[in-house]
Design an enzyme around this catalytic site. Sequence first.
Site, PDB file in Angstrom:
ATOM      1  N   GLY A  49       0.849  -1.194   0.000  1.00  0.00           N
ATOM      2  CA  GLY A  49       0.000   0.000   0.000  1.00  0.00           C
ATOM      3  C   GLY A  49       0.880   1.237   0.000  1.00  0.00           C
ATOM      4  O   GLY A  49       2.093   1.147   0.205  1.00  0.00           O
ATOM      5  N   CYS A  58       7.459  -1.759   2.280  1.00  0.00           N
ATOM      6  CA  CYS A  58       8.093  -1.085   1.145  1.00  0.00           C
ATOM      7  C   CYS A  58       9.187  -0.139   1.636  1.00  0.00           C
ATOM      8  O   CYS A  58      10.285  -0.101   1.092  1.00  0.00           O
ATOM      9  CB  CYS A  58       7.055  -0.333   0.316  1.00  0.00           C
ATOM     10  SG  CYS A  58       6.016  -1.438  -0.678  1.00  0.00           S
ATOM     11  N   GLN A  67       1.294   3.494   2.169  1.00  0.00           N
ATOM     12  CA  GLN A  67       1.983   3.714   3.443  1.00  0.00           C
ATOM     13  C   GLN A  67       2.623   2.418   3.960  1.00  0.00           C
ATOM     14  O   GLN A  67       2.804   2.245   5.166  1.00  0.00           O
ATOM     15  CB  GLN A  67       1.016   4.283   4.490  1.00  0.00           C
ATOM     16  CG  GLN A  67       0.733   5.764   4.313  1.00  0.00           C
ATOM     17  CD  GLN A  67       1.979   6.635   4.518  1.00  0.00           C
ATOM     18  OE1 GLN A  67       2.909   6.264   5.219  1.00  0.00           O
ATOM     19  NE2 GLN A  67       1.993   7.803   3.890  1.00  0.00           N
ATOM     20  N   SER A  68       2.961   1.508   3.060  1.00  0.00           N
ATOM     21  CA  SER A  68       3.522   0.221   3.466  1.00  0.00           C
ATOM     22  C   SER A  68       4.853   0.370   4.217  1.00  0.00           C
ATOM     23  O   SER A  68       5.800   0.984   3.721  1.00  0.00           O
ATOM     24  CB  SER A  68       3.739  -0.633   2.206  1.00  0.00           C
ATOM     25  OG  SER A  68       4.634  -1.686   2.470  1.00  0.00           O
ATOM     26  N   ASN A  69       4.897  -0.203   5.418  1.00  0.00           N
ATOM     27  CA  ASN A  69       6.151  -0.248   6.174  1.00  0.00           C
ATOM     28  C   ASN A  69       7.141  -1.191   5.514  1.00  0.00           C
ATOM     29  O   ASN A  69       8.347  -0.994   5.570  1.00  0.00           O
ATOM     30  CB  ASN A  69       5.902  -0.740   7.601  1.00  0.00           C
ATOM     31  CG  ASN A  69       4.899   0.127   8.325  1.00  0.00           C
ATOM     32  OD1 ASN A  69       5.120   1.318   8.474  1.00  0.00           O
ATOM     33  ND2 ASN A  69       3.793  -0.462   8.758  1.00  0.00           N
TER      34      ASN A  69
END
Length: 324
Positions: A73, A79, A75-77
């Site tokens: 997503g 990524c 706001q993916s941690n």
Amino acid sequence: MTPNYPHALPLAHLPTPIERLPRLTELMKGPDLYVKRDDLTGLAGGGNKTRKLAYLLAEAQAQGCDHVITIGGPQSNHCRQTAAAAARCGLGCSLILKSHEKEINGNLLLNHLLGAHLYWVADETPAAVTERVTKQLLSMGHKPYLIPVGGSNVVGATAYVEAMEELMAQIEAQHLNIDVIVHASGSGGTQAGMLVGAHAFNFRGEILGISVSRPAEDLRTQIAALATATATHLGLETVALHDQVRVNDDYIEPGYGVLTDLEKEAIQLVAQKEGLLLDPVYTGRAMGGLIDLIRWGAFTRAQRILFWHTGGTPALHAYTQQLI
Ligand SMILES: *Cc1c(COP(=O)(O)O)cnc(C)c1O
């Protein structure tokens, strides 16, 4: 049998500390609460993906890859930590992000600073974009390494087998007796690894995953399959795990990443009682669930509960309006 761990890169600060939560415990008049600080793994904001990436990027390097691709997503941690791990290893990084965000803040800001190439999914599926980016990289002479959503394959899950070994050593050294581990469960790799580690290192308590998005039965099936595959990967005896996978999906509404009073109250309470930050998507929801379960009498006062903090605090900055 001891696990036959593959090589891992030294990306994480380990062991992460275990701390008591005395003021929250007193307020809840409930079980003794502890926290395992995997928000302090140290890689550009930390979190559980750092442990997984230590194994995943070691494999990427061993295969001679010079670029990593992953999906998440906006706001993916996962990524953000992938971008940081790639930078630290001198690899390129392409992130396939599942919806377009106009505002650049939180993890998304960090992805920019970390030099990742960002691809927004619009009309195509994430899989189609991933294929296109992979082909592009290959045609440019690169060798990309694909990391699945959340880093949740046998290589990534291995990190949480090792994390259970780390926990057991701390439990022994500190004469702790943990009855229940509670943590946020998303793509299932963390819980699958923990379950395998619990078996390998004789953790006798329960492991309860609070689902942040998926129905319990669906997630349990996935975790059991990944745990079995991970055990095989590490040369461990495989056991039928499905009945031992404990997932609570009472808190998945109104959907992934949607902040409600449950998360907001948990974040504020833990911040104000313990000076500890939780994140809006995962640990806020899991702690909100734990607090709710304690209020409903799901645990006794004599029990000891370890809340495994899996990170994610950079995402707080993407929820400013809803949190104040
Ligand atoms: C990814 C993530 C989780 C969930 O871990 P899974 O292995 O995907 O189940 C929990 N907390 C945070 C902060 C995460 O970023």
